[in-house]
Design a protein around this motif. Structure first.
Motif, short mmCIF file in Angstrom:
data_model
loop_
_atom_site.label_atom_id
_atom_site.label_comp_id
_atom_site.label_asym_id
_atom_site.label_seq_id
_atom_site.Cartn_x
_atom_site.Cartn_y
_atom_site.Cartn_z
N ASN A 187 45.68 85.55 102.76
CA ASN A 187 44.89 84.46 103.35
C ASN A 187 44.89 84.54 104.87
O ASN A 187 43.88 84.80 105.49
N GLU A 188 46.05 84.40 105.50
CA GLU A 188 46.10 84.51 106.96
C GLU A 188 47.52 84.75 107.42
O GLU A 188 48.48 84.52 106.68
N GLU A 198 50.48 84.17 104.70
CA GLU A 198 50.06 83.26 103.64
C GLU A 198 49.19 84.02 102.65
O GLU A 198 48.30 84.76 103.05
#
Ligand code: ATP
Ligand code: MG
Ligand code: MG
Length: 412
Positions: free
Chosen positions: A290-291, A278
Motif C-alpha cells: 500500500n505505502e 503498509e
C-alpha cells in the motif's frame, strides 16, 4: 552530555518526536527539535539546540541544521529542495569570532526517499517497476479534464475504486471512495484542485504492516535491513485504531511473505532509519503493497514494550547514528495489542478509558498508557495504550475487551 555526543536534528515534534526523545534520553542522545514552542517533543526535552518555527520553512530547517550533526524527520511531508541543498553544500555556521564555516550535515532517511514517497503515485510506480506487487493505479487529470479522466478510471476499475491525492495525505484525509457515478461530481468539488490518481479497490481480508530498520555506509551503499515482526493494523474511518501482534488468523508463511515484501521495499529506498511498510492481505493470501513511511510509525508503537531492547524509536537513533544493531528483532512477549486513544466528542471523552487502562492488572499481562500532551480534538491521536501478554493473541484480545469496547464507544 559528553563532548562526543552527536546532536540529532528532528524535523517535527509531535508524538513520534516525543517518543524519539523518550528513547534517546537514557542514551544521552541530544535531540534538537524544529517545531512550535510547546510541541509534544519539546515538553519533555529541554535543550539549547531547539528551533522554534515550522518544519516546512526552509530558513528554519537551515537554522536547525546549523545546530546539529545529523538531520532526521518524524513526518515525510517536508520540503526536500532545502534538504538536498544541505546534503550537497553543507550549511553555513557562524563562529564565535564572527567568521563563518561550512559544516557537513548528514540527512537520514535520504531526501531522495522523502521526495519519492511524498508523491504516493510516483512511490508506487517506482516500486512496481522494481517488482513490488501494488494495486493497479492510473493518473487522473486535474482541472476541466478531471471528470472525464475519472470516467475512464470507472470503466477501467469498475465501482468502487479509490481516488487518492498524490501528496500531503495522512489518516486517509486524501482518499475518496468512488462508489457510483454520483460520487464523481462530489469528488471534483472536494479534490478538483489537487493532483490525484485512481487506485483499484482492494477487497482485502486484513491489513498488515512491518517496520524495517535500514542502514547504509557513508557512501550510500546499503548495509542491512532488519524487519520487526509483522503486525495486523485495523483502520476505522480511515484512521489506524488498533494494531495486533501477531496478526489474527494469519499463517506463519504469510507473515514471512509480508516481511519479505517489506524488506524488498526498503532495500529499494535510500538512507538510514526505520521505515514502515503498509500492505493489504487478500483472501487468496497475496500481499499487495500500500505505502511506505520512512520514519517511526503508528504500527510500530508496541515495539516500545514488545521489543524493549530495540523499540522503533531507539532503532531510528541507532540506525541514523550507525551504531550496532541486533541480527534479528525478537519480541520479549508473545502477543501485543496497541489501541489508539483518539479524541472524542468532548475534551474529556477519553478519560474513563485512560482510568480503566491504569487499573487493569492481569496474570502475565501488562497495560501501558502513553499520553502525548496534546489537546483533545475529535478523531485526533492524543495517546495510545499497549497491552502485552505471554499467551495467545486471542487470550490477550479477551483480556483487552473492556478497553476495546470503550475505545469504540468514544468513536461513536
Ligand atoms: P496514513 O495515515 O497511513 O498515511 P493515508 O492517508 O496515506 O494514510 P492510505 O494508506 O492510502 O491513506 O489509505 C488509508 C486506508 O484506506 C488504508 O489503510 C485502507 O484501510 C484504505 N484503503 C486505501 N487504499 C485502498 C484500496 N485501494 N482499496 C481498499 N481500501 C483502501
Ligand atoms: Mg500515507
Ligand atoms: Mg496508510
Amino acid at each position: 552530555m559528553s563532548p562526543k555526543t552527536r546532536v540529532v536534528g528532528l524535523l517535527g515534534g509531535g508524538q513520534l518526536g516525543r517518543m524519539l526523545c523518550e528513547s534517546g534520553a537514557p542514551l544521552d542522545a541530544q535531540i534538537a527539535v524544529l517545531d512550535a514552542e510547546n510541541c509534544p517533543a519539546k515538553q519533555i526535552n529541554n535543550n539549547r539546540h531547539h528551533v522554534t518555527g515550522s518544519f516546512k520553512d526552509p530558513v528554519k530547517i537551515k537554522e536547525l541544521a546549523a545546530n546539529c550533526d545529523i538531520l532526521t524527520v518524524e513526518i515525510e511531508h517536508i520540503e526536500t529542495e532545502v534538504l538536498e541543498e544541505i546534503d550537497t553544500n553543507g550549511v553555513q555556521v557562524r563562529n564565535a569570532d564572527g567568521t563563518t564555516t561550512n559544516k557537513k550535515v548528514a540527512i537520514h532517511p535520504s531526501w531522495r526517499t522523502l521526495r519519492l514517497v511524498q508523491n504516493k503515485y510516483e512511490q508506487k510506480e517506482y516500486l512496481k517497476n522494481q517488482g513490488i506487487p501494488i494495486a493497479e493505479q492510473m493518473a487522473i487529470e486535474s482541472g476541466d479534464a478531471m471528470l472525464a479522466s475519472m470516467g475512464e478510471a470507472s470503466e477501467k476499475f469498475g465501482f468502487p475504486w479509490m481516488l487518492k491525492a498524490r501528496k500531503d495525505s495522512y489518516d486517509g484525509r486524501g482518499n475518496f471512495k468512488i462508489s457510483n457515478k454520483k460520487d464523481l461530481e462530489q469528488a471534483v468539488k472536494e479534490f478538483g484542485n489537487l493532483s490525484c490518481y485512481a487506485e483499484k479497490w482492494v477487497p482485502f481480508e486484513l491489513e498488515l504492516a512491518v517496520m524495517v530498520i535500514r542502514t547504509e555506509d557513508d557512501s550510500g551503499k546499503m548495509k542491512r535491513v532488519v524487519p520487526y515482526p509483522v503486525v495486523e493494523t485495523v483502520h476505522e474511518d480511515n484512521i489506524c485504531s488498533k494494531v495486533f501482534m501477531p496478526p489474527r488468523n494469519v499463517s506463519e508463511n504469510v507473515c514471512k511473505k509480508a516481511q519479505k515484501v517489506a524488506t524488498s521495499v526498503v532495500e529499494k529506498l535510500w538512507g538510514r532509519g526505520v521505515f514502515a511498510v503498509e500492505m493489504f492481505l487478500t483472501k487468496e493470501g497475496d500481499i499487495i503493497f500500500n505505502e511506505c513511511a520512512p520514519r517511526p510509525h503508528n504500527s510500530g508503537h508496541a515495539s516500545i514494550e514488545s521489543v524493549p531492547y530495540m523499540s522503533q524509536f531507539k532503532a531510528q537513533l541507532t540506525a541514523i547514528l550507525d551504531e550496532p544493531l541486533p541480527e534479528v528483532l525478537e519480541p520479549h512477549v508473545s502477543s501485543s495489542i496497541m489501541i489508539n486513544i483518539l479524541g472524542g466528542a468532548d475534551p474529556d471523552s477519553h478519560l474513563p478509558l485512560v482510568e480503566k487502562a491504569k487499573s487493569m492488572y492481569g496474570s502475565r499481562t501488562a497495560v501501558y498508557v502513553h499520553l502525548y500532551g496534546k489537546e483533545s480534538k475529535p478523531s485526533r491521536k492524543i495517546g495510545h495504550i499497549t497491552v502485552t501478554g505471554f499467551g495467545s493473541i486471542t487470550d490477550l484480545e479477551a483480556f483487552a475487551q473492556p478497553l476495546l469496547k470503550m475505545v469504540d464507544a468514544i468513536r461513536q
